[in-house]
Write a protein that holds these residues in place. Structure first.
Motif, PDB file in Angstrom:
ATOM      1  N   LEU A 143       0.916  -1.348   0.061  1.00  0.00           N
ATOM      2  CA  LEU A 143       0.066  -0.076  -0.037  1.00  0.00           C
ATOM      3  C   LEU A 143       0.938   1.539  -0.148  1.00  0.00           C
ATOM      4  N   VAL A 144       2.143   1.307   0.661  1.00  0.00           N
ATOM      5  CA  VAL A 144       3.104   2.479   1.127  1.00  0.00           C
ATOM      6  C   VAL A 144       3.891   1.916   0.988  1.00  0.00           C
ATOM      7  N   ASP A 145       5.207   2.472   0.209  1.00  0.00           N
ATOM      8  CA  ASP A 145       6.491   1.718   0.476  1.00  0.00           C
ATOM      9  C   ASP A 145       7.363   3.871  -0.908  1.00  0.00           C
ATOM     10  N   ASP A 146       7.478   4.401   0.507  1.00  0.00           N
ATOM     11  CA  ASP A 146       8.847   5.723   0.402  1.00  0.00           C
ATOM     12  C   ASP A 146       9.246   5.924   0.769  1.00  0.00           C
ATOM     13  N   TYR A 147       9.986   7.125   1.402  1.00  0.00           N
ATOM     14  CA  TYR A 147      10.243   7.532   1.845  1.00  0.00           C
ATOM     15  C   TYR A 147       9.579   8.568   2.614  1.00  0.00           C
ATOM     16  N   VAL A 148      10.402   9.228   3.864  1.00  0.00           N
ATOM     17  CA  VAL A 148       9.787  10.732   4.927  1.00  0.00           C
ATOM     18  C   VAL A 148      11.053  10.784   6.241  1.00  0.00           C
ATOM     19  N   LEU A 149      11.220  12.065   6.575  1.00  0.00           N
ATOM     20  CA  LEU A 149      11.630  12.431   7.530  1.00  0.00           C
ATOM     21  C   LEU A 149      11.019  11.681   8.578  1.00  0.00           C
ATOM     22  N   THR A 150      12.633  12.003   9.437  1.00  0.00           N
ATOM     23  CA  THR A 150      11.892  11.116  10.823  1.00  0.00           C
ATOM     24  C   THR A 150      11.573  12.088  11.711  1.00  0.00           C
ATOM     25  N   GLY A 151      10.418  11.449  12.372  1.00  0.00           N
ATOM     26  CA  GLY A 151       8.983  12.703  12.970  1.00  0.00           C
ATOM     27  C   GLY A 151       8.171  11.807  13.828  1.00  0.00           C
ATOM     28  N   PHE A 198      12.733  26.010  12.768  1.00  0.00           N
ATOM     29  CA  PHE A 198      12.836  26.804  11.379  1.00  0.00           C
ATOM     30  C   PHE A 198      11.280  27.559  10.821  1.00  0.00           C
ATOM     31  N   LYS A 199      10.268  26.671  11.171  1.00  0.00           N
ATOM     32  CA  LYS A 199       8.359  26.636  11.034  1.00  0.00           C
ATOM     33  C   LYS A 199       7.742  25.440  10.792  1.00  0.00           C
ATOM     34  N   ALA A 200       6.697  26.248  11.040  1.00  0.00           N
ATOM     35  CA  ALA A 200       5.569  25.266  12.051  1.00  0.00           C
ATOM     36  C   ALA A 200       4.511  24.866  10.131  1.00  0.00           C
ATOM     37  N   PHE A 201       4.099  24.093   9.970  1.00  0.00           N
ATOM     38  CA  PHE A 201       3.846  23.560   8.892  1.00  0.00           C
ATOM     39  C   PHE A 201       2.271  23.253   9.193  1.00  0.00           C
ATOM     40  N   ARG A 215      -6.049  15.829  11.176  1.00  0.00           N
ATOM     41  CA  ARG A 215      -5.187  17.249  11.426  1.00  0.00           C
ATOM     42  C   ARG A 215      -4.313  17.867  12.786  1.00  0.00           C
ATOM     43  N   THR A 216      -2.982  17.289  11.843  1.00  0.00           N
ATOM     44  CA  THR A 216      -1.267  17.622  12.638  1.00  0.00           C
ATOM     45  C   THR A 216      -0.862  19.216  12.004  1.00  0.00           C
ATOM     46  N   VAL A 217      -0.154  19.477  13.094  1.00  0.00           N
ATOM     47  CA  VAL A 217      -0.005  20.507  12.674  1.00  0.00           C
ATOM     48  C   VAL A 217       1.999  19.986  12.687  1.00  0.00           C
ATOM     49  N   THR A 218       2.772  20.173  12.025  1.00  0.00           N
ATOM     50  CA  THR A 218       3.528  19.932  12.809  1.00  0.00           C
ATOM     51  C   THR A 218       4.782  21.378  12.621  1.00  0.00           C
ATOM     52  N   VAL A 219       5.684  21.160  13.492  1.00  0.00           N
ATOM     53  CA  VAL A 219       6.900  21.887  13.526  1.00  0.00           C
ATOM     54  C   VAL A 219       8.273  21.400  13.154  1.00  0.00           C
ATOM     55  N   ALA A 220       9.554  21.831  12.618  1.00  0.00           N
ATOM     56  CA  ALA A 220      10.286  21.341  11.464  1.00  0.00           C
ATOM     57  C   ALA A 220      11.726  21.980  12.200  1.00  0.00           C
ATOM     58  N   TYR A 221      12.421  21.076  12.142  1.00  0.00           N
ATOM     59  CA  TYR A 221      13.876  21.561  12.629  1.00  0.00           C
ATOM     60  C   TYR A 221      14.649  21.164  11.387  1.00  0.00           C
ATOM     61  N   TYR A 222      15.334  21.305  11.880  1.00  0.00           N
ATOM     62  CA  TYR A 222      16.956  20.622  11.324  1.00  0.00           C
ATOM     63  C   TYR A 222      17.739  20.866  11.850  1.00  0.00           C
ATOM     64  N   PHE A 223      19.010  19.393  11.671  1.00  0.00           N
ATOM     65  CA  PHE A 223      19.849  19.434  12.767  1.00  0.00           C
ATOM     66  C   PHE A 223      21.212  19.081  11.395  1.00  0.00           C
ATOM     67  N   ASP A 283       4.053  15.874   2.879  1.00  0.00           N
ATOM     68  CA  ASP A 283       4.492  17.359   2.276  1.00  0.00           C
ATOM     69  C   ASP A 283       5.786  17.232   2.741  1.00  0.00           C
ATOM     70  N   HIS A 284       6.911  16.373   3.005  1.00  0.00           N
ATOM     71  CA  HIS A 284       7.794  16.846   3.328  1.00  0.00           C
ATOM     72  C   HIS A 284       9.232  16.709   2.656  1.00  0.00           C
ATOM     73  N   GLU A 285       8.616  17.074   1.201  1.00  0.00           N
ATOM     74  CA  GLU A 285       9.053  17.247   0.230  1.00  0.00           C
ATOM     75  C   GLU A 285       8.835  19.221  -0.081  1.00  0.00           C
ATOM     76  N   LYS A 286       7.622  19.522   0.662  1.00  0.00           N
ATOM     77  CA  LYS A 286       7.706  21.123   0.710  1.00  0.00           C
ATOM     78  C   LYS A 286       8.474  21.494   2.647  1.00  0.00           C
ATOM     79  N   ILE A 287       8.648  20.675   3.150  1.00  0.00           N
ATOM     80  CA  ILE A 287       9.370  20.486   4.465  1.00  0.00           C
ATOM     81  C   ILE A 287      10.832  20.952   4.082  1.00  0.00           C
ATOM     82  N   ILE A 288      11.234  19.559   3.527  1.00  0.00           N
ATOM     83  CA  ILE A 288      12.793  19.631   3.098  1.00  0.00           C
ATOM     84  C   ILE A 288      13.790  21.042   1.633  1.00  0.00           C
ATOM     85  N   LEU A 289      12.689  20.259   1.694  1.00  0.00           N
ATOM     86  CA  LEU A 289      12.981  22.176   0.712  1.00  0.00           C
ATOM     87  C   LEU A 289      12.921  23.797   1.050  1.00  0.00           C
ATOM     88  N   GLU A 290      12.048  23.946   1.617  1.00  0.00           N
ATOM     89  CA  GLU A 290      12.667  25.207   2.862  1.00  0.00           C
ATOM     90  C   GLU A 290      13.169  24.940   3.832  1.00  0.00           C
TER      91      GLU A 290
END
Length: 245
Positions: free
Chosen positions: A43-51, A82-85, A108-116, A146-153
């Motif tokens: 059903l699903v086979d892709d990649y995501v950020l850790t969170g 760096f940003k909330a999504f 309906r989950t709001v995520t706060v994104a960090y980069y390391f 929406d992890h492509e958007k998070i990564i690009l930002e």
């Protein structure tokens, strides 16, 4: 202490690592894999950020630190929120809905994104969960949510930040050559830098300390090694670019 999960708020971690062998800026991603109950269909086979969702007793920073540690074992690393999504449709893709149903997540989950920023060699991929894997920032796999958007930002923020603060030294060994510094900048900014100009500017920075050592184990002429002094940098720091490339 009972761990109570907040179903409406999560953190996502964009983990950048620099590989000194391939001279590439990489991203650490985890595999998102789901089969049907009868195991006859993927059903699903892709990649995501850790969170993960935050716990009620945690600050956002603590949650991000926990999530990174669970994946990599690392704690004392450069971290930036760096940003909330919070787009209402950020988790509404077809595969995302399958995944959320299986994991009992809140739609309906709001995520706060960090980069390391870490060194790729500091992560033992064999000991990470979820089949974590490094991917060059220029060659990312199919991504979920929406992890492509998070990564690009995050990447755009990193490009700006690396010209204003000496954060690239988080990606380098403690002892490095001028060429290695240049290669990190070129990898992040995706540009070619004039070697002679760059060298002249960098070696005149008071916080780039020449060492009485040369890089060994290379076939060409051994190069002078340097180190970055944060103490000196903090004393001479002014609100201007670290290096004008």
């Amino acid at each position: 202490m009972e761990l109570i999960k907040n179903q409406s708020i999560s953190v996502d971690c964009v983990v950048f690592g620099y590989d000194t062998l391939t001279k590439s800026l990489n991203l650490l991603l985890i595999n998102r894999y789901l089969e049907s109950e009868d195991k006859n269909e993927v059903l699903v086979d892709d990649y995501v950020l850790t969170g993960y969702h935050i716990y009620e007793h945690e600050t956002l920073d603590d949650a991000a630190t926990r999530v990174l540690k669970e994946l990599t074992g690392l704690t004392n690393t450069y971290k930036k929120q760096f940003k909330a999504f919070g787009d209402p449709n950020r988790l509404r893709g077809e595969k995302d809905l399958e995944w959320i149903k299986s994991e009992n997540f809140n739609f309906r989950t709001v995520t706060v994104a960090y980069y390391f920023l870490i060194k790729t060699e500091d992560v033992d991929l064999k000991n990470t969960k979820h089949e974590a894997k490094w991917f060059p920032i220029t060659s990312l796999p199919k991504l979920g949510f929406d992890h492509e958007k998070i990564i690009l930002e995050a990447y755009e923020d990193l490009k700006i930040k690396c010209l204003a603060e000496p954060i690239i030294f988080e990606l380098l060994p403690d002892k490095f050559t001028i060429n290695e510094v240049q290669e990190v900048y070129e990898s992040i900014l995706n540009i070619e830098i004039d070697n002679r100009n760059f060298r002249r500017k960098l070696i005149h920075k008071k916080y780039i300390i020449p060492l009485d050592e040369k890089k060994v184990g290379v076939s060409k002429k051994p190069s002078q090694l340097y180190m970055f002094s944060k103490d000196v940098y903090d004393k001479v720091y002014q609100k201007n670019y670290l290096i004008n490339i």
